[in-house]
Design an enzyme around this catalytic site. Sequence first.
Site, PDB file in Angstrom:
ATOM      1  N   THR A  81       7.789 -20.216  50.800  1.00  0.00           N
ATOM      2  CA  THR A  81       8.009 -21.199  49.725  1.00  0.00           C
ATOM      3  C   THR A  81       9.332 -21.043  48.985  1.00  0.00           C
ATOM      4  O   THR A  81       9.561 -19.876  48.788  1.00  0.00           O
ATOM      5  CB  THR A  81       6.716 -21.547  48.887  1.00  0.00           C
ATOM      6  OG1 THR A  81       7.090 -22.424  47.683  1.00  0.00           O
ATOM      7  CG2 THR A  81       6.427 -20.362  48.274  1.00  0.00           C
ATOM      8  N   PRO A 120      12.607 -15.991  54.816  1.00  0.00           N
ATOM      9  CA  PRO A 120      13.918 -15.376  55.396  1.00  0.00           C
ATOM     10  C   PRO A 120      15.003 -15.636  54.399  1.00  0.00           C
ATOM     11  O   PRO A 120      16.014 -14.860  54.396  1.00  0.00           O
ATOM     12  CB  PRO A 120      14.338 -16.351  56.524  1.00  0.00           C
ATOM     13  CG  PRO A 120      12.870 -16.921  56.856  1.00  0.00           C
ATOM     14  CD  PRO A 120      12.112 -16.984  55.712  1.00  0.00           C
ATOM     15  N   CYS A 142     -10.148 -53.212  45.452  1.00  0.00           N
ATOM     16  CA  CYS A 142      -9.402 -53.932  44.134  1.00  0.00           C
ATOM     17  C   CYS A 142      -8.188 -54.649  44.793  1.00  0.00           C
ATOM     18  O   CYS A 142      -7.285 -55.098  44.078  1.00  0.00           O
ATOM     19  CB  CYS A 142      -9.388 -52.953  43.143  1.00  0.00           C
ATOM     20  SG  CYS A 142      -7.895 -51.887  43.604  1.00  0.00           S
ATOM     21  N   HIS A 178      -1.345 -29.725  46.283  1.00  0.00           N
ATOM     22  CA  HIS A 178      -0.394 -30.860  46.521  1.00  0.00           C
ATOM     23  C   HIS A 178      -0.989 -31.861  47.378  1.00  0.00           C
ATOM     24  O   HIS A 178      -0.538 -32.986  47.728  1.00  0.00           O
ATOM     25  CB  HIS A 178       0.995 -30.631  47.106  1.00  0.00           C
ATOM     26  CG  HIS A 178       1.877 -29.833  46.281  1.00  0.00           C
ATOM     27  ND1 HIS A 178       3.199 -29.038  46.496  1.00  0.00           N
ATOM     28  CD2 HIS A 178       1.721 -29.398  44.825  1.00  0.00           C
ATOM     29  CE1 HIS A 178       3.568 -28.610  45.489  1.00  0.00           C
ATOM     30  NE2 HIS A 178       2.823 -28.441  44.169  1.00  0.00           N
ATOM     31  N   ALA A 204       7.489 -16.305  59.102  1.00  0.00           N
ATOM     32  CA  ALA A 204       6.149 -15.950  58.779  1.00  0.00           C
ATOM     33  C   ALA A 204       5.168 -15.707  59.772  1.00  0.00           C
ATOM     34  O   ALA A 204       4.403 -14.778  59.942  1.00  0.00           O
ATOM     35  CB  ALA A 204       5.392 -17.242  57.946  1.00  0.00           C
ATOM     36  N   ASP A 221      -0.374 -30.501  54.951  1.00  0.00           N
ATOM     37  CA  ASP A 221      -1.060 -30.517  56.361  1.00  0.00           C
ATOM     38  C   ASP A 221      -2.240 -29.939  56.489  1.00  0.00           C
ATOM     39  O   ASP A 221      -2.681 -29.263  55.310  1.00  0.00           O
ATOM     40  CB  ASP A 221       0.091 -29.848  57.425  1.00  0.00           C
ATOM     41  CG  ASP A 221       0.358 -28.369  57.069  1.00  0.00           C
ATOM     42  OD1 ASP A 221      -0.797 -27.578  57.176  1.00  0.00           O
ATOM     43  OD2 ASP A 221       1.319 -27.850  57.160  1.00  0.00           O
ATOM     44  N   CYS A 238      -7.485 -47.673  41.544  1.00  0.00           N
ATOM     45  CA  CYS A 238      -8.858 -47.602  41.359  1.00  0.00           C
ATOM     46  C   CYS A 238      -9.251 -46.168  42.119  1.00  0.00           C
ATOM     47  O   CYS A 238      -8.319 -45.588  42.392  1.00  0.00           O
ATOM     48  CB  CYS A 238      -9.925 -48.309  41.867  1.00  0.00           C
ATOM     49  SG  CYS A 238     -10.096 -48.641  43.526  1.00  0.00           S
TER      50      CYS A 238
END
Length: 263
Positions: A207, A233, A167, A119, A250, A102, A130
Amino acid sequence: MIWKIAVSSRFYFVRVLVLTGAGVSAESGIPTFRGKDGYWRNLDPAKLATSEAFARDPQLVWDWYRERRERIRNARPNAAHEAVARLAQGTGEFLLVTQNVDDLHARAGITAEKMVRIHGDIFVTRCSRCEFERHEYEHPPPPRLRRTSEQEQEQEHEDVVPRCPKCRALMRPGVVWFGEQLSRNELERVENFLDGGACDVVIVAGTTATFGYIIDWALRASGDRGQLIEVNPEETPLSRFATRLVREPAAIALPRIVDELAN
Ligand code: OAD
């Protein structure tokens, strides 16, 4: 020992690395991958975010990504994104490595040179064959601006799988799927930062740290003397290495931690 330098009557850390994952955007209403809300139409995101799923059913994969794009467009950065942006501004050498595709960190004010999106970026649509890629409008433009041929084509085929205008191969979201290589460029940016010396503070937030490289970067950056703070957590494979565990969401923990670091 924690190294700080004084700049205009406030103290700033010299080197800070922050690693984030889906948990940081959870309080903006973006479902995490492995959380209970992560499933979509009863499908496991870990199985949708793969080149095999795309080869089998590109329409299904695009439907999922279109819905995620829409949700992200309607979301707002939360206090966690804002705290990380504040830390970035007050730190001599700073890097954020986010696994989130995001744009909420960017919208909270982190500049591209202080952030590695390891990522990829959900708003990029790229050709599966292509080099062609385009950035999709994050907020739909007014109708009269829409009428360029490429956008018109995309609009007409909004519900189908887009094809490359160069393409004709299928286009895909510009994200890294399970089992795919990370971008060499972005990896190099992380390595360059790590080569610049140990960090005073490393924060790993939101994470599951399932990818070995997240743990590797956190440990290399904190070295023998840096603080390694985990904000999550739940317990993760990184927890046992952390010098401080903060078992809170967070958006609650990060603003407080950043305040503490600044004082
Ligand atoms: P996950 O969905 O695996 O994990 C989210 C983590 O956030 C979990 O450890 C939760 O405990 C934690 N969490 C949940 N709510 C939180 C909150 N409010 N505050 C802080 N933490 C919270 O997401 P990631 O670890 O980011 O990769 O997943 C890593 C990668 O796996 C993703 O980038 C994606 C995914 O498959 C690819 O697509 C390649």
